[in-house]
Design an enzyme around this catalytic site. Structure first.
Site: not given
Ligand code: GAR
Length: 208
Positions: A15-16, A89, A91, A107, A140, A143, A171
């Site tokens: 979605s992002n 993952r 990095l 995040h 490094e 989050d 988001e």
């Molecule tokens: C999002 O909510 C993002 O914040 C989260 O995964 C989702 C991906 O959604 N990210 C994490 O948890 C990273 N640690 P999407 O695939 O629909 O964009």
């Protein structure tokens, strides 16, 4: 208009990725998505292919090998900024150093609260009344890089799926705007148009 070359790393629903794609259709958006890298076959990967983006699948490898291949692809495509969008993952410090200040992440928590996995479960388990997401520079440590933007909203139900739906909806508004601002201010060093913004939308507070 000069545009920054963007790469998205994704492992999830996409979605992002779609939100960044949609934003980039606007002529004034200062970035052009050039490469989508996924560490597994996932809806984001299929979506990127269906939108005719160049994609690279780098699966079933150690993070070092993943990064080696990713780095070569990023250089080949002259990428200026990597946007992690549901990339699951971690990095290595080595890779983060090579791309210092050129990797952003979204995040799903109001950092520095709840870094790591399962943020929605933790919110519900602890009965928190406020939830949100954060866009930050990747450093490094997990989050914990400089925070660029956040939103917060009141948690009104303990339904896990509706919480995720809400998070993603907001988001998808926040991430492209933070990317827009970051490219102008940190990559193009043109910050005259960008004051800090505090926006209230449907009782959700966005700050970036
Ligand atoms: C999002 O909510 C993002 O914040 C989260 O995964 C989702 C991906 O959604 N990210 C994490 O948890 C990273 N640690 P999407 O695939 O629909 O964009």
């Amino acid at each position: 208009m000069n545009k920054a070359n963007l790469s998205i790393f994704a492992s999830g629903a996409g979605s992002n990725l779609l939100a960044i794609h949609d934003a980039s259709l606007d002529k004034s958006f200062p970035g052009k998505l050039q490469l989508v890298i996924c560490n597994k076959v996932c809806p984001a990967f299929e979506l990127a292919k269906s939108l005719n983006y160049e994609t690279k699948l780098i699966s079933n490898l150690s993070i070092e090998k993943f990064e080696l291949i990713a780095h070569q692809e990023l250089i080949k495509k002259k990428i200026d900024l990597i946007c992690l969008a549901g990339f699951m993952r971690i990095l290595s410090p080595n890779f983060v150093l090579k791309w210092q200040n050129k990797i952003l992440n979204i995040h799903p928590s109001i950092l520095p609260m709840f870094p790591g996995l399962d943020t929605h479960k933790k919110i519900l388990l602890n009965g928190l009344k406020i939830h949100g997401s954060t866009v930050h520079i990747v450093n490094e440590k997990l989050d914990s890089g400089k925070i660029l933007g956040q939103f917060a909203f009141a948690v009104k139900s303990d339904d896990y799926n509706s919480l995720i739906r809400n998070i993603k909806k907001y988001e998808n508004l926040l991430y492209p705007e933070v990317i827009r601002k970051y490219i102008w201010t940190f990559l193009f060093k043109e910050d005259k148009f960008f004051k800090d913004k505090k926006i209230h939308l449907n009782n959700v507070v966005f700050s970036y």
